[in-house]
Design a protein around this motif. Structure first.
Motif, PDB file in Angstrom:
ATOM      1  N   GLN A  21       0.842  -1.197   0.000  1.00  0.00           N
ATOM      2  CA  GLN A  21       0.000   0.000   0.000  1.00  0.00           C
ATOM      3  C   GLN A  21       0.877   1.246   0.000  1.00  0.00           C
ATOM      4  O   GLN A  21       1.920   1.299   0.651  1.00  0.00           O
ATOM      5  N   VAL A  22       0.446   2.266  -0.736  1.00  0.00           N
ATOM      6  CA  VAL A  22       1.180   3.523  -0.821  1.00  0.00           C
ATOM      7  C   VAL A  22       0.262   4.649  -0.380  1.00  0.00           C
ATOM      8  O   VAL A  22      -0.829   4.828  -0.929  1.00  0.00           O
ATOM      9  N   LEU A  23       0.699   5.392   0.621  1.00  0.00           N
ATOM     10  CA  LEU A  23      -0.059   6.534   1.130  1.00  0.00           C
ATOM     11  C   LEU A  23       0.542   7.798   0.528  1.00  0.00           C
ATOM     12  O   LEU A  23       1.721   8.093   0.732  1.00  0.00           O
ATOM     13  N   GLU A  24      -0.283   8.551  -0.194  1.00  0.00           N
ATOM     14  CA  GLU A  24       0.225   9.654  -1.001  1.00  0.00           C
ATOM     15  C   GLU A  24      -0.146  11.036  -0.475  1.00  0.00           C
ATOM     16  O   GLU A  24       0.228  12.033  -1.082  1.00  0.00           O
ATOM     17  N   GLU A  25      -0.880  11.100   0.621  1.00  0.00           N
ATOM     18  CA  GLU A  25      -1.309  12.384   1.167  1.00  0.00           C
ATOM     19  C   GLU A  25      -0.851  12.498   2.616  1.00  0.00           C
ATOM     20  O   GLU A  25      -0.915  11.532   3.380  1.00  0.00           O
ATOM     21  N   SER A  26      -0.424  13.694   3.001  1.00  0.00           N
ATOM     22  CA  SER A  26       0.109  13.882   4.350  1.00  0.00           C
ATOM     23  C   SER A  26      -0.927  13.580   5.430  1.00  0.00           C
ATOM     24  O   SER A  26      -0.613  12.935   6.443  1.00  0.00           O
ATOM     25  N   LEU A  27      -2.156  14.011   5.254  1.00  0.00           N
ATOM     26  CA  LEU A  27      -3.186  13.746   6.259  1.00  0.00           C
ATOM     27  C   LEU A  27      -3.488  12.255   6.359  1.00  0.00           C
ATOM     28  O   LEU A  27      -3.750  11.735   7.450  1.00  0.00           O
ATOM     29  N   THR A  28      -3.419  11.563   5.233  1.00  0.00           N
ATOM     30  CA  THR A  28      -3.620  10.110   5.237  1.00  0.00           C
ATOM     31  C   THR A  28      -2.512   9.421   6.020  1.00  0.00           C
ATOM     32  O   THR A  28      -2.761   8.481   6.794  1.00  0.00           O
ATOM     33  N   ILE A  29      -1.282   9.890   5.841  1.00  0.00           N
ATOM     34  CA  ILE A  29      -0.158   9.329   6.589  1.00  0.00           C
ATOM     35  C   ILE A  29      -0.333   9.595   8.075  1.00  0.00           C
ATOM     36  O   ILE A  29      -0.116   8.706   8.910  1.00  0.00           O
ATOM     37  N   MET A  30      -0.747  10.807   8.431  1.00  0.00           N
ATOM     38  CA  MET A  30      -0.989  11.122   9.833  1.00  0.00           C
ATOM     39  C   MET A  30      -2.035  10.183  10.432  1.00  0.00           C
ATOM     40  O   MET A  30      -1.848   9.623  11.515  1.00  0.00           O
ATOM     41  N   ARG A  31      -3.136  10.001   9.733  1.00  0.00           N
ATOM     42  CA  ARG A  31      -4.210   9.157  10.261  1.00  0.00           C
ATOM     43  C   ARG A  31      -3.767   7.704  10.375  1.00  0.00           C
ATOM     44  O   ARG A  31      -4.102   7.009  11.338  1.00  0.00           O
ATOM     45  N   TRP A  32      -3.014   7.236   9.382  1.00  0.00           N
ATOM     46  CA  TRP A  32      -2.557   5.838   9.407  1.00  0.00           C
ATOM     47  C   TRP A  32      -1.650   5.586  10.599  1.00  0.00           C
ATOM     48  O   TRP A  32      -1.839   4.625  11.357  1.00  0.00           O
ATOM     49  N   THR A  33      -0.677   6.450  10.803  1.00  0.00           N
ATOM     50  CA  THR A  33       0.288   6.193  11.880  1.00  0.00           C
ATOM     51  C   THR A  33      -0.343   6.377  13.248  1.00  0.00           C
ATOM     52  O   THR A  33      -0.046   5.640  14.180  1.00  0.00           O
ATOM     53  N   LEU A  34      -1.261   7.327  13.388  1.00  0.00           N
ATOM     54  CA  LEU A  34      -1.939   7.499  14.670  1.00  0.00           C
ATOM     55  C   LEU A  34      -2.891   6.345  14.972  1.00  0.00           C
ATOM     56  O   LEU A  34      -3.167   6.052  16.139  1.00  0.00           O
ATOM     57  N   ALA A  35      -3.370   5.683  13.938  1.00  0.00           N
ATOM     58  CA  ALA A  35      -4.198   4.494  14.154  1.00  0.00           C
ATOM     59  C   ALA A  35      -3.375   3.347  14.735  1.00  0.00           C
ATOM     60  O   ALA A  35      -3.917   2.467  15.409  1.00  0.00           O
ATOM     61  N   GLN A  36      -2.060   3.367  14.506  1.00  0.00           N
ATOM     62  CA  GLN A  36      -1.180   2.359  15.088  1.00  0.00           C
ATOM     63  C   GLN A  36      -0.934   2.653  16.571  1.00  0.00           C
ATOM     64  O   GLN A  36      -0.950   1.755  17.405  1.00  0.00           O
TER      65      GLN A  36
END
Length: 230
Positions: A63-78
């Motif tokens: 999977q490739v995350l291409e938007e900064s807000l998407t990256i923020m949400r993904w890592t905070l979900a961890q």
């Protein structure tokens, strides 16, 4: 030894990449950092994301995350030790970030890089001071929000005393706006915005996020991000 960490393509001075890097630090997510030279983007990044803008986070599952807000949400979900997600989905947070990423970012670009927009307005170009004034209106919105908590300027965050998703998502863009003419910005009657920005710029989190590396090339030794936060 194989490096199995997610790969982050980033550009140190990009505000979008800054907010993604800060969220990765807070969540405790270790990644392999590949610093990008925007005038010579690596083929591996373009292959991962045809959009070819930073940040890009390539996960181990493909999977490739291409938007900064998407990256923020993904890592905070961890992992979200500061509970940034508590207000991330609130209407107030969404509205502030939408204003920042939409109208304010448009005005910021035309204020700071006005020569890039010489083709606009039927070739008449843009007036940077007009866009500075429009950007100031957003700063005044932030001033009202920050001052509403009855806290000293250096302690107030957008939604109280603790930093949140919105603070980290927005302040890198205010930094860029302020730095274009720091004397003008510092003279503004916006003590809470100025105190808020100063607090973030001097934070260990921001210092760690600004880890400086040379542009990545094939066969470089993998670089761990983040390094230990002091």
């Amino acid at each position: 030894m194989t490096d199995n960490r997610p790969i982050l393509y980033s550009f140190r001075r990009c505000p979008y990449a800054m907010r993604a890097r800060m969220a990765l630090i807070i969540s405790g997510q270790s990644v392999t950092l590949r610093e990008v030279k925007l005038s010579n983007k690596p083929a591996a990044m373009i292959a991962a994301s045809a959009k070819a803008t930073v940040p890009v986070l390539a996960l181990n599952d493909g999977q490739v995350l291409e938007e900064s807000l998407t990256i923020m949400r993904w890592t905070l979900a961890q992992h979200d030790p500061e509970n940034w997600q508590n207000n991330e989905h609130s209407a107030a947070t969404a509205e502030l970030i939408a204003q920042c990423d939409g109208p304010f970012k448009r005005d910021l670009d035309r204020y700071k890089y006005h020569t890039r927009y010489a083709h606009e307005n039927a070739g008449a170009g843009v007036d940077p001071l007009t866009h500075r004034a429009a950007g100031l209106a957003f700063l005044e919105t932030l001033q009202t929000q920050l001052a509403s908590h009855d806290l000293p300027p250096e302690q107030s965050q957008l939604f109280g005393a603790g930093r949140s998703f919105a603070d980290i998502a927005i302040f890198p863009f205010i930094r860029q706006f302020a730095n274009h003419d720091r004397r003008w910005f510092d003279a503004l009657p916006l003590p809470h915005v100025q105190g808020w920005l100063s607090t973030h710029l001097s934070s260990p989190l921001f210092t760690a996020a600004m880890q400086k590396e040379q542009p990545w090339q094939d066969n470089d030794t993998p670089i761990t991000f983040p390094k230990a936060m002091k």
